[in-house]
Design a protein around this motif. Structure first.
Motif, PDB file in Angstrom:
ATOM      1  N   PRO A  44       0.827  -1.204   0.000  1.00  0.00           N
ATOM      2  CA  PRO A  44       0.000   0.000   0.000  1.00  0.00           C
ATOM      3  C   PRO A  44       0.868   1.264   0.000  1.00  0.00           C
ATOM      4  O   PRO A  44       2.051   1.209   0.376  1.00  0.00           O
ATOM      5  CB  PRO A  44      -0.820  -0.113   1.282  1.00  0.00           C
ATOM      6  N   ASN A  45       0.267   2.381  -0.407  1.00  0.00           N
ATOM      7  CA  ASN A  45       1.023   3.633  -0.523  1.00  0.00           C
ATOM      8  C   ASN A  45       1.800   4.023   0.729  1.00  0.00           C
ATOM      9  O   ASN A  45       2.949   4.445   0.630  1.00  0.00           O
ATOM     10  CB  ASN A  45       0.104   4.771  -0.966  1.00  0.00           C
ATOM     11  N   LYS A  66      -5.615   8.750  -2.529  1.00  0.00           N
ATOM     12  CA  LYS A  66      -6.197   7.415  -2.600  1.00  0.00           C
ATOM     13  C   LYS A  66      -6.622   7.130  -4.020  1.00  0.00           C
ATOM     14  O   LYS A  66      -7.285   7.941  -4.639  1.00  0.00           O
ATOM     15  CB  LYS A  66      -7.422   7.342  -1.686  1.00  0.00           C
ATOM     16  N   ARG A  69     -11.599   3.845  -5.784  1.00  0.00           N
ATOM     17  CA  ARG A  69     -11.996   2.490  -5.398  1.00  0.00           C
ATOM     18  C   ARG A  69     -13.499   2.360  -5.494  1.00  0.00           C
ATOM     19  O   ARG A  69     -14.218   3.331  -5.486  1.00  0.00           O
ATOM     20  CB  ARG A  69     -11.580   2.198  -3.960  1.00  0.00           C
ATOM     21  N   LEU A 506     -10.170  -3.792  -1.029  1.00  0.00           N
ATOM     22  CA  LEU A 506      -8.711  -3.744  -1.032  1.00  0.00           C
ATOM     23  C   LEU A 506      -8.216  -3.520  -2.441  1.00  0.00           C
ATOM     24  O   LEU A 506      -8.895  -3.811  -3.405  1.00  0.00           O
ATOM     25  CB  LEU A 506      -8.231  -5.087  -0.514  1.00  0.00           C
ATOM     26  N   LEU A 507      -7.006  -3.012  -2.518  1.00  0.00           N
ATOM     27  CA  LEU A 507      -6.373  -2.890  -3.821  1.00  0.00           C
ATOM     28  C   LEU A 507      -5.973  -4.278  -4.274  1.00  0.00           C
ATOM     29  O   LEU A 507      -5.862  -5.201  -3.462  1.00  0.00           O
ATOM     30  CB  LEU A 507      -5.140  -2.004  -3.724  1.00  0.00           C
ATOM     31  N   GLN A 510      -3.592  -6.371  -2.215  1.00  0.00           N
ATOM     32  CA  GLN A 510      -3.350  -5.795  -0.889  1.00  0.00           C
ATOM     33  C   GLN A 510      -3.816  -6.768   0.184  1.00  0.00           C
ATOM     34  O   GLN A 510      -4.773  -7.521  -0.008  1.00  0.00           O
ATOM     35  CB  GLN A 510      -4.118  -4.485  -0.758  1.00  0.00           C
TER      36      GLN A 510
END
Ligand SMILES: [Zn+2]
Length: 570
Positions: A44-45, A66, A69, A506-507, A510
């Motif tokens: 994550p970032n 972000k 999403r 979630l990405l 992720q």
């Protein structure tokens, strides 16, 4: 150097060197890099940022933003069936159909909506539409492991059975093939993904349609039951499935077929609650058809979304506001969700001719906003207002609501009138979180219940809420049916029509750590439903409608598959 560190530092270098200038470019670079380095999960970032020694403002900003999403937790995949005309004729406001003003376009669309443009470029093939949409999700770093499949474009149950079944099988197959091709047990395989879609060496770039058709052919013809079974345990799962229909194409036989296809939610074109208005519009169905369809759907554990159309010919603002009131005060209706599409005048429609003769004038944006804002007063806490305004690009509407941001106008008007919307969408934690400076915590949730009569049965809306913040973390729709017609549903059955936990999905790749979706709230809500069914209504069985890809979840809660449903003896 650890792979993750290498990944983060290379990425930061690219940002600092101004090779990456937008979130879109960032996402593409991440996927490329993960493939190159051999990472199976994108950090994550914040993790990436933690590897920066002295990050510049632009690095902080880019990694702080972000990515877009899908807030309610599931990626919506909308596909369209081929254009056919309706058996009843043409509703006066309806564009589209075979050889329409806009060309051969699915009924009720103009061909310029995002989904219908995708459908046309994929020749209305369900496999290609789905496969290419999944590609887009992955390429923009959306999580695509939970899919809501939506079949749009007119009255799906009016198609021949062979078409319906092969269409849905094709969509399932695309999900399954995508899963086979790009998911490893450890997660998404960016390397394989990049290799497959590499524009330099790939025939895909030149002839994507024929290449994918070949792919489809190699892997055999899609068979519905086989693809459904496979999807239960795949990496790209269909967790909810929605089909659009009209109330006259939503009788018991149609519902049985929808259940076979794996449908969990039905969008009904109810449009109005007045037979005169319906017949002026040549809808080809009555209010009684809507009442019966609603009851049959709910008694089969399906979720019901209504499409409503204020501003029809011969209606008035007062009538329209009264219609929204009746929707929730008359227990014959009480839909679970609502899409509100003010009537628009589109070229090529019968309504257009009336408009030209000066016989009809559509609602203005202001009038529509006022009606919907006032209607908000009647929206109960268990309904979800899913959408206001069609995604028909308004430049194609000759007259009528001219703003695609009608929702903003409605908000403004509601604020002026001091009306606060209590609907699910306005209270869901994912949406609210964006406005709050602190973290909303599902641990603070209390379980609430609301009981109401609907379609002659009893509905129990069980929700997990932070009462102080008016935030909704999840809910469950329990129903005591009135007159079920499915053999799986007996007089001792209670139904779970929906179990939904909100949260930011979630990405891609992720880890499932902080998301609201994974705190066991679903389990708590389901247990509460089982308790209520057993203790308050003396039911001995719970029957759940579950998307095919959600069946495993229920198996873990001791449910077994019975026909299209999951069930458990209490
Ligand atoms: Zn609302």
């Amino acid at each position: 150097m650890e792979k993750k560190q290498l990944f983060a530092q290379s990425l930061i270098q690219k940002i600092e060197a101004k090779e990456i200038n937008s979130v879109g470019e960032l996402n593409k670079a991440k996927i490329r890099l993960a493939g190159k380095i051999g990472l199976n999960q994108l950090p994550p970032n914040p993790t990436i940022l933690s590897f920066a020694k002295n990050p510049s403002l632009r690095t902080k900003q880019l990694l702080g933003i972000k990515p877009v999403r899908t807030i309610s937790g599931v990626a919506p995949l909308a596909i369209m069936a081929k254009p056919i005309d309706c058996a009843h004729g043409t509703c006066i406001f309806c564009p589209g159909g075979e050889k329409s003003f806009f060309g051969s376009i699915p009924k009720s669309y103009t061909g310029h909506e995002p989904a219908s443009m995708r459908a046309q470029s994929n020749q209305f093939d369900p496999y290609l539409q789905s496969f290419n949409r999944l590609y887009q999700f992955a390429a923009t770093n959306h999580n695509l492991q939970k899919i809501e499949l939506i079949v749009m474009g007119g009255t799906f149950p009016s198609f021949p059975k062979t078409y319906r079944h092969s269409f849905v099988a094709g969509a399932f197959k695309a999900l399954n093939d995508f899963s086979d091709l790009f998911f490893a047990p450890s997660g998404f395989d960016f390397k394989k993904f990049n290799a497959f879609f590499d524009p330099k060496k790939f025939e895909y770039k030149k002839q994507p349609i024929s290449f994918q058709k070949k792919l489809l052919h190699q892997k055999g013809k899609p068979v519905l039951k086989k693809e459904q079974k496979k999807n239960e345990t795949g990496s790209v799962r269909m967790v909810t499935f929605c089909v659009e229909t009209k109330p006259d194409y939503c009788k018991q036989k149609h519902i049985n077929d929808l259940l076979d296809l794996g449908v969990t939610r039905v969008e009904l074109g109810v449009q109005a609650l007045d037979d005169n208005l319906l017949s002026f519009s040549n809808r080809g169905h009555s209010v009684q058809d809507s009442v019966m369809a609603t009851q049959h759907l709910k008694d089969s554990a399906l979720k019901v979304t209504y499409h409503m159309m204020p501003g029809l010919p011969h209606s008035t603002s007062e009538k329209d506001i009264g219609m929204f009131r009746e929707l929730f005060e008359n227990s014959d209706f009480c839909p679970d969700a609502l899409k509100i599409y003010p009537c628009m005048v589109l070229p090529g429609t019968p309504l257009y001719k009336q408009y030209q003769k000066g016989l009809f004038s559509p609602l203005t944006t202001k009038q529509a906003a006022r009606i919907i804002a006032k209607a908000k007063r009647f929206f109960p806490p268990w309904v979800r207002i899913q959408r206001i305004m069609r995604d028909i690009p308004t430049q194609f509407a000759i007259k009528g609501v001219q703003h695609n941001n009608l929702r903003q106008f409605v908000k403004q008007k509601a604020l002026e009138l001091g009306i606060e919307c209590q609907c699910i969408r306005c209270r869901e934690a994912g949406h609210l979180q964006q406005k709050k400076s602190f973290q909303l915590k599902p641990n603070n949730a209390t379980i609430q219940t609301i009981k109401y009569e609907a379609s002659k049965g009893m509905e129990i809306f069980i929700s997990a809420e932070d009462l102080k913040e008016n935030a909704l973390f999840g809910f469950c729709r329990l129903r005591i049916p009135f007159k079920p017609f499915r053999k799986e549903i007996t007089s001792s059955s209670a139904l779970v029509r929906e179990l939904h936990v909100f949260g930011e999905p979630l990405l891609l790749g992720q880890k499932k750590k902080d998301s609201i979706q994974h705190k066991g709230l679903g389990k708590q809500l389901l247990q509460k439903a089982e308790e209520i069914a057993k203790n308050e209504f003396s039911k001995r069985k719970i029957v759940v409608i579950a998307g095919i890809g959600a069946r495993e979840y229920y198996r873990k809660q001791d449910y077994i598959l019975k026909g299209p449903f999951m069930e458990k003896t209490l």
